[in-house]
Design an enzyme around this catalytic site. Structure first.
Site, PDB file in Angstrom:
ATOM      1  N   ASP A 235      10.749  -0.022  -0.766  1.00  0.00           N
ATOM      2  CA  ASP A 235      11.927   0.392  -0.403  1.00  0.00           C
ATOM      3  C   ASP A 235      12.517   0.700  -1.914  1.00  0.00           C
ATOM      4  OD1 ASP A 235      14.384   0.655   0.590  1.00  0.00           O
ATOM      5  OD2 ASP A 235      14.852  -1.619   0.795  1.00  0.00           O
TER       6      ASP A 235
ATOM      7  N   GLU B 133      13.594   5.974  -4.300  1.00  0.00           N
ATOM      8  CA  GLU B 133      13.889   7.426  -4.478  1.00  0.00           C
ATOM      9  C   GLU B 133      13.805   7.991  -5.924  1.00  0.00           C
ATOM     10  OE1 GLU B 133      15.196   6.051  -0.873  1.00  0.00           O
ATOM     11  OE2 GLU B 133      16.202   5.085  -2.890  1.00  0.00           O
TER      12      GLU B 133
END
Length: 926
Positions: free
Chosen positions: A510, A513
């Protein structure tokens, strides 16, 4: 300077490529000046534009300024390609004309819309000239020269054009600096040694101005025409535009949107960003690929292999503009001709998805906020107590000590190793979360992951050569550089250390990005054109460093400016590799950030959605888009992540989610529980029943994943993939298919007991009863009480199913039931792929079984094409045949009479077959 022209064989500036199999352009078109004008449209376009502008000027009282030159009035509004796309600038006539462009003000658009650009390219705007074009073994190489500078800094005077006719259905066009190397995406792509012999496309060029025109030979449809606007190739601004043959365009992720994108002045930005899925925002992943449906049902796809920040501007011409701020223009065009083939051809370039372990296709349960391992265990026991299927239990970041990766909260999660041991004893699996940020604040010598990463120099550095420090859940953090192979080894060692205490089965990566609670770093970002480029695409936050790290951060392969969109892919690659080395079995990885080729290493979930009905709907176009992107193992957080669900919403969402390829119920902390055991007996039973239905279909789903892994078939697909000629389906995104055979029609609205769905042309059978409906291709209203999900089987299909258990392990040991859905011609076909469910490379090593089922002339046959040691363990127990027109007098199994049942709805059932999967057999009804 010449006008942008429609290319014809008659035009002296057009280069026709006959030797590469290019067909001649249609003759008789003549020399038509602007590309969009023809057959008398010129006079109409000029007249309409002039009248419109004149009227607006009268109404406005002169605020629109002086009358624009005639060449500007020639361009219809829908064909105005934006010359001043900067978002945070009020475009004036002076600014626009300083770029040599046309300025015509239009009425302001509706709120939230972009509207017609006021500043746009005139037909004679300077571009590149094709100076030379030479043949190569695989295509052509050309030189493009710009005589007049563009308006962005460091535009490149000479660029190289490489064209490769790679296959009959794939064309590769690359434009890059002719003199200096530039960053290119480090993605393994196929290399060809000779040109395609019989391409189904024809390619032509305009020399001055340079342009590409690509056509489909069979229909003459123009797929690309880049003469519509100038090519710009500057160091940090690369732009190319094209006309489109239709408005039916899909892909270009990751965004929250309908499956079919609007071409009404719609700009889609690709820059990985941590933000709850919201319309119009750039989200977690970047997928510069689109699929477009053409008139008549053909399809093609275009992939821009570029990982820099970019935006794709869509306009109603129909037309499209690619804008990126680095790298090269590296295009692959896939000619299909049907949409399924386009996606297969795309994956031939980016790589086919990995075969998941069977348990990955079971039901997963998670939440942030179990609070302890005992609290987690309590939920697992409740699921078992109610005999509700579950294959994997997950934990979010609350299992960690201070939210630090590779640590365990010794107070609240001390019994986690025992929980994992218990899960394994019950044939279940354990998956845990890892965030990409590594805590940097622990005393030296107390936190090995940071100390060792620092010692080996494995973190992203700032421009001063020191680790860039941001902030995530544990506080100040450093970010591993997964472009460095040494980081992969360090990642493996960290996972090995943790696995020794908690033997996890899969990993959830997770915040990759990468996410940062700061903009850039604790010190901000330095001045310069990496963090403040000449042009910034329309990213959320208006800055490349918004809620992520500085674009100037230094990595092993390049600067983060180039690699940002690859961060999740590179972490997934490291994680999958580590799992293989630790467990020696197929890896299971779910990643939030993704990029093309990600399916080779991980699946994806659609991020931090909300417990709202519209979020449930948006999950379907999300699923379907990632099917286009080659990431079939995809799903949304069932019942919603944030906010509080309702019993009705969660029941309906569990029904839909049971048909996500990746099915996980997950919610956030400080909200009420939403696992199936948390609801009333009626809701709990409905959830259990639909999960049992999913588990019964696991042999079918697993076989679909085999075909995805082998040749790039989609697992979940839009209806129009199977019926591309039916234009009514091109906009449908509230239903979907599993493979070609199983139609899922969920309820997506509250307070209803029916659902209206499209039933494609042909005979469809109710999955549960076998009753048939013969559709002409129409919307039908179907009963849908709260406990019911509508499922229909397509005629001519054979679905392998299995008696469901509460885990995939239990289910795998149960007898198979084959559901035969006869076509109107009384034929059917299906197949089954079977292996041990978890070993590496079973197909490649031959350790699998593959069986084909066929029906013709009232005879069902099972043909074993390949058998493994697993096959004798599996029996085929029941055959259910839907659509048997007349009651049989007898049924013969391998020539021996067999008892059967026949119902008034034309369902023939033969039970207690007891046939081993390794044995071929036939069954005949007379």
């Amino acid at each position: 300077m010449k006008s942008y022209q429609k290319l014809t064989t008659a035009h002296p500036a057009a280069c026709q490529v006959e030797e590469e199999g290019a067909a001649s352009m249609p003759s008789g078109h003549g020399k038509l000046a602007p590309w969009w004008v023809g057959s008398g449209l010129l006079v109409a376009a000029v007249l309409l534009s002039t009248i419109t502008v004149w009227v607006l000027r009268q109404v406005s009282g002169g605020w629109l300024g002086p009358m624009p030159p005639p060449k500007c009035l020639l361009v219809p509004e829908s064909h105005r390609f934006d010359c001043y796309p900067e978002r945070r600038v009020v475009v004036t006539q002076e600014l626009c004309e300083s770029r040599g462009c046309c300025f015509i003000q239009s009425p302001p658009p509706a709120e939230g819309k972009q509207g017609v650009p006021w500043c746009f390219y005139p037909p004679d705007f300077p571009s590149y000239t094709l100076e030379s074009l030479n043949q190569t073994a695989v295509g052509m190489v050309g030189l493009l020269v710009r005589r007049e500078k563009a308006y962005y800094p460091r535009d490149i005077e000479k660029v190289r054009l490489d064209v490769e006719f790679e296959t009959d259905t794939r064309l590769h066009i690359k434009i890059t600096d002719a003199a200096n190397p530039r960053y290119e995406v480090p993605l393994d792509v196929p290399r060809v040694m000779k040109r395609a012999e019989n391409p189904i496309y024809s390619l032509n060029f305009s020399w001055n101005p340079f342009g590409v025109l690509l056509q489909r030979k069979a229909t003459g449809t123009v797929l690309l025409n880049t003469t519509v606007a100038p090519l710009i190739f500057a160091d940090q601004f690369l732009q190319i535009s094209t006309s489109l043959p239709s408005k039916f365009l899909y892909g270009l992720g990751e965004h929250r949107d309908s499956l079919l994108h609007s071409l009404d002045w719609n700009t889609l930005t690709l820059w990985a960003r941590d933000v709850p899925p919201t319309e119009s925002f750039n989200l977690y992943g970047a997928h510069p690929f689109y699929l477009l449906m053409e008139e008549g049902g053909n399809a093609h796809g275009v992939f821009l292999l570029n990982s820099n920040a970019m935006e794709v501007a869509l306009q109603p011409a129909p037309g499209l503009t690619w804008r990126t701020i680095g790298g090269v223009l590296d295009f692959y065009i896939f000619l299909g001709p049907d949409p399924n083939m386009v996606i297969q051809q795309y994956q031939q370039v980016i790589g086919f998805p990995a075969m998941p372990p069977m348990w990955a296709l079971g039901f997963h349960l998670c939440r942030w906020g179990y609070g302890s391992s005992n609290g987690t265990w309590q939920t697992v026991r409740a699921m078992r107590n109610y005999q509700i299927p579950q294959d994997a239990q997950w934990n979010d970041i609350d299992y960690m000590d201070g939210y630090r990766d590779f640590t365990l909260d010794s107070q609240n999660f001390s019994s986690l190793p025992s929980l994992v041991e218990d899960l394994h004893k019950h044939g279940q699996r354990y998956v845990m979360i890892l965030d990409s940020g590594i805590s940097s604040t622990s005393p030296h010598g107390s936190y090995w992951p940071f100390d060792e990463g620092l010692r080996r120099g494995l973190f992203l550095n700032n421009t001063k050569g020191q680790p860039l420090i941001g902030q995530v859940w544990p506080g100040f953090t450093a970010f591993p550089d997964f472009s460095n192979p040494d980081t992969h080894q360090w990642w493996l060692e960290n996972l090995q250390h943790f696995y020794a205490h908690v033997p996890f089965d899969g990993l959830w990566i997770d915040m990759n990005e990468p996410s940062n609670f700061m903009d850039g770093s604790e010190d901000g970002c330095p001045p310069g054109e990496l963090d403040s480029p000449p042009y910034t695409p329309a990213v959320l936050g208006n800055s490349l460093s918004a809620k992520t790290v500085c674009a100037s951060a230094e990595q092993k392969v390049s600067v983060h400016y180039n690699l940002h969109n690859l961060y999740g892919l590179m972490e997934a690659k490291a994680t999958a590799s580590a799992l293989v080395k630790i467990r020696g079995k197929r890896p299971f990885v779910i990643s939030r950030s993704t990029f093309p080729s990600q399916g080779r290493y991980s699946g994806h979930w659609l991020g931090d959605n909300r417990s709202q009905w519209k979020d449930m709907y948006y999950s379907i176009p999300g699923l379907l888009s990632f099917s286009l992107f080659g990431i079939p193992l995809v799903g949304a957080d069932i019942c919603g992540f944030s906010g509080s669900t309702s019993e009705e919403l969660c029941t309906r969402w569990m029904q839909l989610g049971a048909f996500y390829p990746f099915a996980r119920n997950h919610n956030t902390q400080n909200e009420k529980a939403q696992d199936p055991t948390a609801f009333s007996p009626a809701a709990r039973t409905a959830m259990k029943d639909v999960l049992l239905t999913r588990y019964s279909l696991l042999p079918f789903l697993y076989t679909l994943f085999h075909h995805a892994h082998l040749q790039g078939d989609t697992v979940v697909r839009p209806l129009f993939f199977e019926f591309p000629w039916d234009v009514a389906m091109w906009e449908l995104d509230r239903q979907f298919l599993w493979g070609r055979s199983l139609l899922v029609t969920p309820v997506l609205e509250p307070g209803v007991d029916s659902v209206t769905g499209y039933i494609p042309q042909g005979v469809w059978y109710d999955f549960y009863t076998g009753s048939s409906v013969n559709s002409s291709g129409e919307m039908l209203k179907m009963s849908a009480p709260l406990e019911h999900l509508n499922l229909h089987i397509r005629e001519g299909s054979i679905l392998p199913t299995q008696k469901p258990g509460i885990t995939t392990e239990v289910t795998r040991g149960n007898p198979l039931r084959l559901i035969v859905a006869l076509s109107s011609h009384a034929t059917a076909w299906g197949d089954l792929f079977w292996d041990d469910g978890e070993s590496l490379d079973t197909f490649e090593k031959g350790n699998y079984s593959y069986v084909v089922f066929n029906v013709t002339q009232n005879i069902f046959t099972s043909t074993v094409l390949h058998a493994s040691a697993e096959a004798p363990k599996v029996t085929i127990g029941t055959l259910s045949i839907f659509g048997v027109q007349k009651p049989p007098s007898k049924v013969l199994l391998n020539g021996q009479e067999k008892p059967f049942s026949y119902l008034d709805n034309q369902v023939l059932t033969v039970s207690d077959l007891g046939m081993s999967l390794s044995q071929g057999f036939s069954l005949q009804w007379l």
